[in-house]
Design an enzyme around this catalytic site. Structure first.
Site, PDB file in Angstrom:
ATOM      1  N   GLY A  16       0.726  -1.389   0.029  1.00 30.19           N
ATOM      2  CA  GLY A  16       0.044   0.130   0.037  1.00 30.19           C
ATOM      3  C   GLY A  16       0.879   1.388   0.007  1.00 30.19           C
ATOM      4  O   GLY A  16       0.551   2.381   0.275  1.00 30.19           O
ATOM      5  N   GLY A  18       1.698   3.201  -2.296  1.00 34.09           N
ATOM      6  CA  GLY A  18       1.650   4.205  -3.412  1.00 34.09           C
ATOM      7  C   GLY A  18       0.657   5.575  -2.724  1.00 34.09           C
ATOM      8  O   GLY A  18       0.635   6.351  -3.470  1.00 34.09           O
ATOM      9  N   GLY A  20      -1.241   7.449   0.588  1.00 30.13           N
ATOM     10  CA  GLY A  20      -1.714   7.739   2.114  1.00 30.13           C
ATOM     11  C   GLY A  20      -0.624   7.621   2.985  1.00 30.13           C
ATOM     12  O   GLY A  20       0.444   7.911   2.870  1.00 30.13           O
ATOM     13  N   ARG A  41      -2.212  -2.609  -5.762  1.00 29.64           N
ATOM     14  CA  ARG A  41      -2.926  -3.318  -7.090  1.00 29.64           C
ATOM     15  C   ARG A  41      -2.732  -2.383  -8.325  1.00 29.64           C
ATOM     16  O   ARG A  41      -2.788  -2.924  -9.163  1.00 29.64           O
ATOM     17  CB  ARG A  41      -4.394  -3.520  -6.840  1.00 29.64           C
ATOM     18  N   TYR A 150      -8.771  -0.299  17.563  1.00 30.17           N
ATOM     19  CA  TYR A 150      -9.780  -1.154  17.891  1.00 30.17           C
ATOM     20  C   TYR A 150      -9.300  -2.614  17.704  1.00 30.17           C
ATOM     21  O   TYR A 150     -10.057  -3.871  17.736  1.00 30.17           O
ATOM     22  CB  TYR A 150     -11.048  -0.759  16.963  1.00 30.17           C
ATOM     23  N   PRO A 191      -2.194   3.389  14.851  1.00 32.23           N
ATOM     24  CA  PRO A 191      -2.472   4.696  14.552  1.00 32.23           C
ATOM     25  C   PRO A 191      -3.960   4.903  15.008  1.00 32.23           C
ATOM     26  O   PRO A 191      -4.942   4.327  14.920  1.00 32.23           O
ATOM     27  CB  PRO A 191      -2.265   5.001  13.187  1.00 32.23           C
ATOM     28  N   ARG A 202     -14.079   6.518   2.791  1.00 32.05           N
ATOM     29  CA  ARG A 202     -14.512   5.459   3.182  1.00 32.05           C
ATOM     30  C   ARG A 202     -15.133   5.460   4.575  1.00 32.05           C
ATOM     31  O   ARG A 202     -16.122   4.469   4.958  1.00 32.05           O
ATOM     32  CB  ARG A 202     -13.530   4.106   2.996  1.00 32.05           C
TER      33      ARG A 202
END
Ligand code: HXC
Ligand code: NAP
Length: 287
Positions: A16, A18, A20, A41, A150, A191, A202
């Protein structure tokens, strides 16, 4: 925070990477002298990020398209990273999938999709890189898993993510013990709220961001800044944290503890009320 050569010559794989937080961590690792492999992806996103990070840091970035749900593709990722940089020193399991939904609205497929990305994706990458290191007898390796707070409290409305992140935390702690003998350390970061497009669109779409002001939930009354998390991640994958193994470090401004403390809600009591409250409490005698 760390000296400029803290990751010099090391190669870090960031899933991941790429977008954020993965992109921000990759940039920080490059600035500390590392080579970085970013994977997800969408190749067009990865190529754009790789070009921008190489230009801004002067470091070397390899972009590899890989759906971490597919073990074969993850094995190809290991091969590509090793062929390009010779060796891999750290794996950051950062890729994730998530969305808010009342659980009764979820299909079994929706649940499975999140478990596949978050839990199975982290398992696949850890297995493939771990077996490679064990096979090659390479030591001094670190795995860093990005979970959430969580993972241990659970949370409604993100149940698949909560179950998957709890699994990733168990993965972290289990392998910290079992694979220490192979010269690997496994740690995690939990985090709190750090603004990213992927999470915000989202988890707090549309007007929800104004309605549920996330800052209010945090004792420090602000969101996290990416550099705060990337400093921690750099430390945990570096040799400077060489005796930290099996730890999960929370970086959330105190958010989850505020939710957990039974009386933390007394923050809402107006300061002027405390004299009267104290009198009432002191007035209770002998009962
Ligand atoms: C209910 C939903 C849904 C929704 C998808 N589904 N979105 N169900 N509500 N909002 C269902 C679909 O109908 C389908 O089930 C199943 O989930 C799979 O959906 P697809 O769209 O086919 O999946 P896919 O293309 O693989 O996309 C995965 C994704 C997507 C997770 C849905 O959002 C994605 O690619 N996300 C990657 C990035 C991401 O999520 N970043 C946020 C990380 S933030 P059916 O039964 O219909 O076939 C994060 C923060 C944690 O983790 C903590 C914050 C404090
Ligand atoms: P993000 O930008 O959406 O990052 C998620 C990344 O995962 C994307 O780059 C996505 O790329 C990749 N990904 C998704 N499915 C994949 C798959 N099957 N194979 C490979 N890559 C896949 O969100 P973020 O906020 O930066 O999140 C990063 C991490 O931090 C996640 O683990 C998240 O749970 C955690 N976290 C974030 C926050 C926060 O406040 N932002 C809080 C707690 C924890 P593609 O779509 O191109 O595949």
């Amino acid at each position: 925070m760390l000296r400029p050569d803290a990751l010099q010559g090391r190669t870090i794989v960031v899933t991941g990477g790429g977008t954020g937080l993965g992109r921000s961590m990759s940039e920080a690792f490059l600035r500390l002298g590392a080579n970085v492999v970013i994977t997800s992806r969408k190749m067009e996103v990865l190529e754009k990020t790789a070009a921008e990070l190489e230009a801004s840091t002067g470091g070397k970035v390899l972009a590899v398209a890989c759906d971490i749900r597919k073990y074969l593709e993850v094995e190809q990722l290991v091969t590509a990273a090793v062929a390009h940089f010779g060796t891999v020193d750290s794996l950051v399991n950062n890729a994730a999938g998530n969305f808010i939904s009342p659980t009764e609205r979820l299909s079994s497929k929706a649940f499975e999709t999140i478990i596949d990305i978050v839990l199975m994706g982290s398992v696949n990458c850890t297995l493939a890189f771990g077996k490679h290191w064990i096979d090659k007898k390479e030591r001094d390796k670190t795995v860093l898993n990005i979970v959430t707070t969580y993972a241990w409290t659970g949370s409604g409305y993100v149940l698949p993510s909560a179950c998957a992140k709890a699994g990733v935390l168990a993965l972290t702690r289990s392998l910290a013990v079992e694979w220490a003998k192979y010269g690997m350390r496994h740690n995690a970061i939990a985090p709190g709220p750090f603004p990213t497009k992927g999470a915000w669109t989202r988890l707090m779409p549309g007007e929800m961001m104004e309605r549920f002001d996330l800052k209010k939930r945090v004792p420090l009354k602000r969101l996290g800044e990416h550099h705060e998390l990337t400093d921690l991640a750099s430390y945990l994958i570096s040799p400077f944290s060489s005796y930290i193994n099996g730890e999960v470090v929370t970086i959330d401004g105190g958010e989850w503890l505020q939710g957990a403390g039974q009386f933390s809600g007394l923050e809402a009591v107006e300061p002027g009320m405390w004299d009267a409250i104290e009198q009432m409490v002191r007035g209770v005698r002998g009962s």
